[in-house]
Each structure stands twice: as structure tokens, then as C-alpha cells.
Design a protein around this motif. Sequence first.
Motif, short mmCIF file in Angstrom:
data_model
loop_
_atom_site.label_atom_id
_atom_site.label_comp_id
_atom_site.label_asym_id
_atom_site.label_seq_id
_atom_site.Cartn_x
_atom_site.Cartn_y
_atom_site.Cartn_z
N GLU A 1 -2.86 -8.03 -5.08
CA GLU A 1 -3.05 -8.59 -3.83
C GLU A 1 -1.73 -8.59 -3.03
O GLU A 1 -0.60 -9.09 -3.46
CB GLU A 1 -3.84 -9.91 -4.03
CG GLU A 1 -3.96 -10.45 -2.51
CD GLU A 1 -4.67 -11.92 -2.68
OE1 GLU A 1 -4.90 -12.57 -1.46
OE2 GLU A 1 -4.57 -12.52 -3.92
N GLY A 2 -1.92 -8.22 -1.85
CA GLY A 2 -0.65 -8.32 -1.01
C GLY A 2 0.49 -7.08 -1.06
O GLY A 2 1.39 -7.14 -0.63
N HIS A 3 -0.01 -6.10 -2.19
CA HIS A 3 0.93 -4.78 -2.14
C HIS A 3 0.55 -3.78 -1.51
O HIS A 3 -1.02 -3.59 -1.49
CB HIS A 3 1.03 -4.94 -3.76
CG HIS A 3 1.55 -6.16 -4.42
ND1 HIS A 3 2.61 -6.75 -4.29
CD2 HIS A 3 0.86 -6.52 -5.47
CE1 HIS A 3 2.75 -8.00 -5.14
NE2 HIS A 3 1.61 -7.82 -5.62
N THR A 4 1.15 -2.83 -1.16
CA THR A 4 0.78 -1.59 -0.41
C THR A 4 0.98 -0.33 -1.40
O THR A 4 2.11 -0.23 -1.94
CB THR A 4 1.87 -1.45 0.78
OG1 THR A 4 1.91 -2.56 1.72
CG2 THR A 4 1.37 -0.22 1.50
N VAL A 5 -0.13 0.03 -1.76
CA VAL A 5 -0.28 1.10 -2.86
C VAL A 5 -0.20 2.69 -1.88
O VAL A 5 -1.31 2.84 -1.25
CB VAL A 5 -1.29 1.33 -3.73
CG1 VAL A 5 -1.51 2.26 -4.68
CG2 VAL A 5 -1.47 -0.16 -4.40
N MET A 6 0.81 3.28 -2.14
CA MET A 6 0.92 4.62 -1.48
C MET A 6 0.65 5.64 -2.32
O MET A 6 0.95 5.53 -3.42
CB MET A 6 2.23 4.74 -0.86
CG MET A 6 2.80 3.59 -0.02
SD MET A 6 1.55 3.18 1.45
CE MET A 6 2.25 4.64 2.69
N GLU A 7 -0.03 6.77 -1.77
CA GLU A 7 -0.40 7.99 -2.76
C GLU A 7 0.37 9.14 -2.10
O GLU A 7 0.23 9.39 -0.87
CB GLU A 7 -1.87 8.09 -2.93
CG GLU A 7 -2.20 9.43 -3.94
CD GLU A 7 -3.62 9.49 -3.93
OE1 GLU A 7 -4.12 9.93 -4.71
OE2 GLU A 7 -4.56 9.03 -3.00
N CYS A 8 0.91 9.83 -2.96
CA CYS A 8 1.53 11.28 -2.46
C CYS A 8 0.28 12.38 -2.52
O CYS A 8 -0.24 12.40 -3.87
CB CYS A 8 2.72 11.52 -3.45
SG CYS A 8 3.11 13.32 -2.99
N LYS A 9 -0.14 12.94 -1.64
CA LYS A 9 -1.04 13.81 -1.60
C LYS A 9 -0.67 15.16 -2.47
O LYS A 9 -1.52 15.75 -2.78
CB LYS A 9 -1.76 14.14 -0.36
CG LYS A 9 -2.53 13.08 0.39
CD LYS A 9 -3.48 12.56 -0.29
CE LYS A 9 -4.44 11.39 0.45
NZ LYS A 9 -5.28 10.96 -0.63
N ASN A 10 0.64 15.40 -2.60
CA ASN A 10 1.25 16.39 -3.07
C ASN A 10 1.12 16.40 -4.51
O ASN A 10 0.84 17.49 -5.12
CB ASN A 10 2.56 16.89 -2.47
CG ASN A 10 3.09 18.19 -2.94
OD1 ASN A 10 2.46 19.11 -3.07
ND2 ASN A 10 4.44 18.28 -3.30
N CYS A 11 1.96 15.53 -5.10
CA CYS A 11 2.10 15.33 -6.66
C CYS A 11 1.25 14.50 -7.40
O CYS A 11 1.38 14.33 -8.34
CB CYS A 11 3.68 15.17 -7.06
SG CYS A 11 4.13 13.46 -6.36
N GLY A 12 0.60 13.75 -6.35
CA GLY A 12 -0.54 12.70 -6.97
C GLY A 12 0.02 11.19 -7.18
O GLY A 12 -0.41 10.43 -7.99
#
Length: 361
Positions: free
Chosen positions: A65-76
Motif C-alpha cells: 500500500e502506498g507504493h508505486t509499482v512501475m513496469e518496463c514494457k521493454n525488459c519486463g
Amino acid sequence: MASNYQCRSCGGTSNYNPKSGHLKCTYCGNEEEILNEKRDVSHPLEEYQALVDKLTPQENAAAHEGHTVMECKNCGACIEWDDVSTAQICPYCASSIVLMERQEEQLMPDGVIPFAVDKEEVQSIFRKWLEGKWLAPGSLKRLAERGSIQSVYIPYWCFDANVSANYEAEGGKNYTRYVTNAKGEKEAVVETVWYDVDGYIERDYDDVVVIGSQSLDRVLAQDIKRFATSSSYPYDERYLAGFNAERYSVDMPVAHVEAQDVMRDWLEESIANAVRSNYDEVRNIRFDPVYNNEQYKQLLLPVYATAYQFKNNVYQVLINGETGQISGEYPKSYIKIALIVMAILFIIYVLYPWIEPILKK
């Protein structure tokens, strides 16, 4: 994974300070000690599935909770970004990253090795590394000054096991005899006589490390993997304050297969050494290892990572956040290589008149 921590003195944001090992306020500099003792937290291998089955979306949401999870669409890569970070470039492939739409349930780490190298030190390490790469293009060094080295806790799986095996092999003893050659001269000939060998071997392996990320260059990660995994701290979010943390993309059962392969290779080498203790050579080693008392743990290990694009190619550099060890890729300047070759050819051309008489003798 990490939360924001407020300074008890002024109410500002406190982050983990690698030099002191404390939480340090970014405003007033007040430090708060983290009371935590190192210890090993491992799980029997057979308990893994039961722990996974207990995971629920509600528990996962609460844990993150309260954390920003970012995803790289290139390497995953999936990275939990600290709230103060403004970078939105993947540290592994230099691609843009986006907010992750769906979060998978994951086991929380068992332990952590905190960063011991701070960001000022790592910039110096990176610059010195670049200075030693004299075949790198000059424009790369200028590009690196503008680049961003990001601190990321990388997930690793560590495995313990007792491994044993009955083995068979062939041990060779070398014998020297003398024969007369066509010129009538005696010369030594070494012959190897092979004997059947068998035996039993047993070894204990502790903290066989397998990376839990698919985004890091595995060769580079192997070069910097010397972490003190046997003396980690139990997982505590305060060590992550002000840092990013990647979520594992390699599940434990997959990492377990890799760890068993590593242990098997080590056991084969031990068998070879055992045979060589009585013989000169060894070949045809045959064995079927048995793995007992297997345990695992998930650790977050400190890594500084950066990736940069140069002439449509991506290069990655990793720095061990505990020891400062660095490993990286860099492009070679074809102009510099060509100049070196031309210089060598010129030296040969100039010196040849003096070298030729010597060669003819």
C-alpha cells in the motif's frame, strides 16, 4: 515495499543512510538508529507452496500500500519506486517505464543486505571505471556524466542443501617410457593406463545464490555477486527508505533448478579432485546426486544500475552496493582500434630492416 518515514525532530522525510546505517532526515540531518540484528532466516523447500497458497490479493495490496509499482514494457522489470524518485527510465534497458496495471501476489523477502556504498561514492567508481576504458568513444564519457545511476534492491534466491552421491569414474596413471625415433634418438613417450574407480562423496552447500530478476544481464550480475549473504538482516522496510526495489520475476522453483545444477557442477569437481588425489588423470565421471535438507530464502541485495543507449545499442553497468565492485559493457571505438592497428603496422614497417637479419639467422 518501502514506506516514507518522518523525522522525529522536524517531521521531514527520513531515508536510509548507507554510511551510518541509520535513517537520516533529508532536511535537518537528524539520524535514527535501526535496531536490528543479523540472522539467517530460511525455509524448508517443501514449505514454499504452502506459503504461496496463503497469499491473497488483499494481503498483497496491504503489503504494498502506498507504493508505486512501475513496469518496463521493454525488459519486463517491475520496480517499486520510492516516492521521491523523479526518474522514469528503466535502469536495465534505458526504456521508459509506466505504471503497472496489475500486481501479482508475491512472497515478502526474508532478509536484506543494506546499501553500504552511497551515491557520491558510486559516481566516483563509475567515472574511474570509464576512465580505464580507453577504447570507449569519447562521446560516451560525456554521455555518462549526464546519465543516471539508480539504486535498486535486487531479489535473489539463496539455497542450502546437503548433497551426496555414489560415483564411478576412471582414474589414469601416467607412465613414461623411452623409444628410439627415426633419427636414432631416444625420446620420452607418456602413456596413460586407466583404472575403474568408485566411491562416495558428501558436501554441504550454503547460500548458493540465484538471481531473481530476468532484467539484469546475467554475466554482469555474476561478476558482482559476492555479497555477504550469510550475514543479512531480517527484512525491514526502513533499509529501503529512499531506494527502489525490484520484485522477483524468477519464481523459487525455477531458481531452485538452477541452484541444483550449480551444486551438481561443484560436486562433480569435488569428485574429480578426489580421484586426482590418487591418480594423475580423471575421465568418465558418472553419478546421480541426492539433495537433502534443502532450504531457501529470498534476499534483497543492493545494486546500482544504469543503462545507456549508444548508436542504437543498449549497454548496462552494475555496481555492487555493498562492496563497490563494478561490471559493465561499453562500446568500442572503431576509430581508436583502427589507429592502434595502424600504429602497430607502422612500428613493424620502421623496425623491419633491423629485425629481418635477426629472423634470418
